[in-house]
Design an enzyme around this catalytic site. Structure first.
Site, PDB file in Angstrom:
ATOM      1  N   CYS A 171     -51.234 -40.577 -69.084  1.00 14.73           N
ATOM      2  CA  CYS A 171     -51.528 -41.667 -70.014  1.00 14.73           C
ATOM      3  C   CYS A 171     -50.346 -42.635 -70.094  1.00 14.73           C
ATOM      4  CB  CYS A 171     -51.845 -41.098 -71.399  1.00 14.73           C
ATOM      5  SG  CYS A 171     -52.263 -42.379 -72.586  1.00 14.73           S
ATOM      6  N   HIS A 175     -55.748 -37.948 -71.988  1.00 14.83           N
ATOM      7  CA  HIS A 175     -55.807 -37.740 -70.535  1.00 14.83           C
ATOM      8  C   HIS A 175     -54.401 -37.675 -69.966  1.00 14.83           C
ATOM      9  CE1 HIS A 175     -54.751 -41.893 -69.159  1.00 14.83           C
ATOM     10  NE2 HIS A 175     -55.070 -42.157 -70.404  1.00 14.83           N
ATOM     11  N   ARG A 197     -59.670 -45.809 -66.179  1.00 14.74           N
ATOM     12  CA  ARG A 197     -60.128 -44.703 -65.318  1.00 14.74           C
ATOM     13  C   ARG A 197     -60.874 -43.618 -66.092  1.00 14.74           C
ATOM     14  NH1 ARG A 197     -54.154 -43.536 -63.392  1.00 14.74           N
ATOM     15  NH2 ARG A 197     -53.969 -43.874 -65.636  1.00 14.74           N
ATOM     16  N   ASP A 246     -57.700 -46.598 -71.188  1.00 15.94           N
ATOM     17  CA  ASP A 246     -57.475 -46.499 -69.741  1.00 15.94           C
ATOM     18  C   ASP A 246     -58.777 -46.711 -68.952  1.00 15.94           C
ATOM     19  OD1 ASP A 246     -55.142 -44.784 -67.881  1.00 15.94           O
ATOM     20  OD2 ASP A 246     -57.130 -45.222 -67.059  1.00 15.94           O
ATOM     21  N   CYS A 272     -58.802 -42.967 -74.824  1.00 13.56           N
ATOM     22  CA  CYS A 272     -57.834 -43.989 -74.422  1.00 13.56           C
ATOM     23  C   CYS A 272     -58.565 -45.164 -73.761  1.00 13.56           C
ATOM     24  CB  CYS A 272     -56.827 -43.382 -73.441  1.00 13.56           C
ATOM     25  SG  CYS A 272     -55.526 -44.540 -72.965  1.00 13.56           S
TER      26      CYS A 272
HETATM   27 CO    CO Z   1     -54.092 -43.485 -71.671  1.00 14.31          CO
END
Ligand code: CO
Length: 220
Positions: A104, A101, A49, A47, A45
């Site tokens: 999400c 994750h 993090r 993302d 992803c």
């Molecule tokens: Co995500």
């Protein structure tokens, strides 16, 4: 608020990073300059993090990375298909990992009955996964648990999408790899969890309909 010194900070940090790396290993950049030879393709992803190299403890040069919203492998997405093709055909990767994750935001958005404009077609592909597994998901009363389970299921389905690609089928037939794995990263404590995909069984199941090599017809 916009940080006007952002650029200065980044370039200073870059110089600091170079000093640190070369102090550890004077040949660090000489090695990197050579051809890349990663064994893994990681599809994760976007993302901020979830950082592929860091969570896997790998150095630059060890993993080929593709990231998008909710780690999707969509059959008409030329971007992800090109990455898979390049990784399998030219980098000769041994493993393809799809890493979802918990928490999400992409999966969460797909679970809202809301209009997200330009994001709708992308989210639609995630919603299609929900439809396929609606019976199981609707039974989970705890909404947080349902969200977590859907993230696992979505990641599993994206692994199947990787296995369905012509590249993976042909390469596995010829070389016995790449193998495909599905992982979930837990932001809460940093743990990676393996979804335990039985790669060979899934490949066999998929071949009933998606096999590109047998030349048999399902109509006769
Ligand atoms: Co995500």
């Amino acid at each position: 608020m916009i940080d006007n010194n952002f650029y200065e900070k980044v370039f200073a940090a870059n110089q600091h990073w170079i000093k640190e790396r070369t102090a550890e290993d004077p040949d660090f950049f000489t090695h990197l300059e050579e051809e890349q030879n990663p064994d893994y393709l990681y599809i994760g992803c976007s993302d901020s993090r979830v950082h592929a190299n860091e969570i896997m403890g790998l150095k630059p040069g060890q993993v080929f990375v593709h990231r998008n919203i909710a780690n999707m492998v969509i059959n008409t997405d030329l971007n992800v298909l090109s990455v898979i093709n390049y990784a399998v055909e030219y980098l000769d990767v041994k493993y393809i990992v799809v890493c979802g994750h918990y928490n999400c935001g992409g999966v969460q958005a797909a679970m809202q009955q809301l209009d997200y404009g330009i994001l709708n077609p992308w989210l639609r592909c995630i919603r299609d996964v929900y439809r396929l597994h609606k019976d199981e998901l609707d039974k989970i009363e705890d909404k947080r648990q349902r969200f977590r389970r859907f993230i696992e299921i979505n990641t599993y389905e994206q692994c199947l999408n990787v296995i369905r690609t012509g590249e993976v089928q042909k390469a596995f037939h010829k070389k016995g790899y790449p193998r495909v794995a599905g992982w979930i990263y837990d932001l809460h404590d940093g743990t990676l969890n393996d979804l335990g995909i039985d790669f060979e069984k899934e490949l066999e199941n998929i071949r009933e309909i998606y096999d590109l090599t047998k030349g048999k017809s399902l109509t006769e």
